[in-house]
Design an enzyme around this catalytic site. Structure first.
Site, PDB file in Angstrom:
ATOM      1  CB  SER B   9      31.498 -79.315 -41.400  1.00  0.00           C
ATOM      2  OG  SER B   9      32.650 -79.255 -40.203  1.00  0.00           O
ATOM      3  N   GLY B  11      35.649 -75.694 -42.156  1.00  0.00           N
ATOM      4  CA  GLY B  11      36.803 -75.011 -42.790  1.00  0.00           C
ATOM      5  C   GLY B  11      37.345 -74.198 -43.922  1.00  0.00           C
ATOM      6  CE  LYS B  60      28.602 -74.809 -40.288  1.00  0.00           C
ATOM      7  NZ  LYS B  60      29.822 -75.512 -40.138  1.00  0.00           N
ATOM      8  CG  HIS B  63      28.948 -79.395 -37.306  1.00  0.00           C
ATOM      9  ND1 HIS B  63      29.966 -78.193 -37.569  1.00  0.00           N
ATOM     10  CD2 HIS B  63      30.179 -80.474 -37.387  1.00  0.00           C
ATOM     11  CE1 HIS B  63      31.053 -78.365 -37.863  1.00  0.00           C
ATOM     12  NE2 HIS B  63      31.218 -80.023 -37.691  1.00  0.00           N
ATOM     13  CG  ASN B  64      29.254 -74.802 -36.538  1.00  0.00           C
ATOM     14  OD1 ASN B  64      28.888 -75.276 -37.776  1.00  0.00           O
ATOM     15  ND2 ASN B  64      30.075 -73.442 -37.387  1.00  0.00           N
ATOM     16  CD  GLU B  67      33.360 -75.964 -35.498  1.00  0.00           C
ATOM     17  OE1 GLU B  67      32.868 -76.630 -36.249  1.00  0.00           O
ATOM     18  OE2 GLU B  67      33.597 -74.254 -35.605  1.00  0.00           O
ATOM     19  CE1 TYR B  68      30.574 -71.223 -31.846  1.00  0.00           C
ATOM     20  CE2 TYR B  68      30.164 -70.055 -30.880  1.00  0.00           C
ATOM     21  CZ  TYR B  68      29.928 -70.083 -31.513  1.00  0.00           C
ATOM     22  OH  TYR B  68      29.950 -69.263 -31.974  1.00  0.00           O
TER      23      TYR B  68
END
Lengths: 191, 191, 191, 191
Positions: B9, B11, B60, B63-64, B67-68
């Site tokens: 993570s 970006g 992961k 994690h996303n 994040e959303y």
């Protein structure tokens, strides 16, 4: 002096079928007015004293909140079938018609759906712009006031709000964030 | 033969800052590869062995999903302020900038928001069309698999789906139903 | 006579770090009070004039709505990992710690999460009973007032309501319906 | 060799009323089996060919998703009325009974609700523990597969998950965070 409030349901069909009446008043007032109320209500029921003054419209308000949820449940289900890539081209009207008899989801709203789809099977002549007249909002506010979760009614309300918006600031924010952290391309504004 | 999986993570900024690494493998494999992993990770942390092979990408993925939810939380809040009729015209960039320091909601995503708003305060050049790359979907499916409620992550995903749709069949269904029972006018299809 | 309102954020940490201040008042009033406001705010920012009187607390209210959403996003994600049957027994504290550096989801709330989990990794000493102090409710009401969808903030509020309920009437209704149409067994009331 | 799949709805009542049948097969196969299908279906409808093989169970799956949403809509509404502090002690059974006639929310599920409440008006003998048998999960997964928002069906599923949990890790996380940033007291674990 006595007060009475009476919420009603049945839509434009009430004139023919009688109006479902939810009446808030004292017991003695209710008894006094019963002949009149029975004239307005359907022949075979659809009449209740809900409690003291004000409770009739409280129950009517929640009734409409439930109505939002029922409508949205059908709308979601039909959309999932309509947009199915596994089984494209299914006949929404035929399915609605079949569900009307014997199924667990049969209801008066489903009768209306089947009728509406028979007139315009693709709903090609209708824009997906959904108004609200307040009862959904008030039901959510009542739920919050009572500290009761009401996700279904709330989302049904939010789906109506969203139907009236285009290219929202919230969505622009998301697209901007994705571009910022991930370098994901953004689409530029529609011309 | 040993296996290892490593979710990452950070970006596009990972190249400069180092990549947060979530590594799934046996302890001994992890120890063996640690020098390499430390080279990729940020200098001051951002590295964890999550468990056996596969667990790195599971973490992961979640994690996303988180994040959303974080992104959608900010997007909702800024939209409520942006569309406020009580306090029209507030400066979103100035608010984002102030929140970056001292507030409970400060975060790296908020840093990016403040930066993005400084470049285009009205987000006039960005269309509210939000892609997804799969991790949100998989997180919801994992939640369903585990029988765990995940309303925030799911709605964040659904908001993205909705951003890519116009004049939906679900909304047409609702407008049709309202017309059927209440005689409420429908808007005809946009030309 | 001039009015000013100032919402604040930063929790009990504000005493040491300075308070993020969202100030509603006229420009001239703001300029007049700026030395005082700068004394209270963090040294390096965390101060904004949001607009006219009242707007400071409006922005603070939305800030807290966003905070509800951020908190719930993390809570959901950690629960999905904690209850994972695919990768049981993962170390929540180690994951939170790793995410703090380099990842897209790093934030001050995540710093607090890592610290809290380091003190009680299973949260064994804490009951899942979550209060609310009003700002989430008001943010949802503001969203409804403005006809803006706010599913994430609303659900974060409802999750707190739900945390304070046991054996709800809604759930009893569902169990009763399933028994009625499907003959599904119901569990009798807990002794 | 020809294949046919037939989803069915109607619960334990199908034996008496006939089963609503959603049939997936080729047209010629359908015609061939029509006498048999008509024997199983209700006398006055409740039978549809939905498309090719597999589509029958797809439609049945979505039917159950819709059913989840309808059930949850009623459950929410009745809970809001049941817990009303403005109008405490309203008679849920009397309201359900009245809504059955003339109202917009009348349905077969509401008939069952009125019957169930007549047997146990407080649902005192039923625990709010709600199972699911998979169709709701699959409907959500189908919606995600098709990139269609399905908030109502998804939340109805999540409400069932939540009914089976106590003192969740997500809620503990929230309580811990509130304590961390605001010094809000936490409740210690129930004894």
């Amino acid at each position: 002096m006595h007060y009475m409030d009476a919420g009603t349901s049945g839509g434009v069909w009430g004139l023919a079928n009688g109006y479902c009446l939810m009446v808030g008043c004292e017991e003695s007032t209710y008894e006094h007015c019963l002949p009149l109320l029975k004239d307005l209500a359907p022949d075979d029921g659809g009449l209740v004293r809900t409690g003291p003054e004000g409770s009739g419209h409280f129950v009517k308000m929640v009734h409409n909140g439930v109505e939002y949820g029922l409508m949205q449940s059908y709308a979601e289900g039909f959309e999932i079938m309509k947009l199915s890539k596994s089984f494209p081209g299914m006949d929404m009207q035929a399915i609605a018609e079949a569900w009307r008899t014997g199924s667990v989801v049969r209801s008066w709203l489903l009768d209306l759906i089947a009728d509406g789809l028979s007139r315009d099977p693709q709903l090609a002549g209708i824009r997906g712009f959904v108004e609200d007249t307040g009862e959904g909002r008030w039901t959510v506010e009542a739920a919050i006031e009572e500290s009761v979760p009401a996700p279904i009614i709330t989302h049904s309300l939010f789906a109506r709000f969203r139907s009236r918006m285009e290219d929202t600031f919230a969505d622009k924010m998301l697209a901007m964030m994705r571009n910022q952290f991930g370098g994901h391309a953004v689409q530029t504004e529609k011309k």
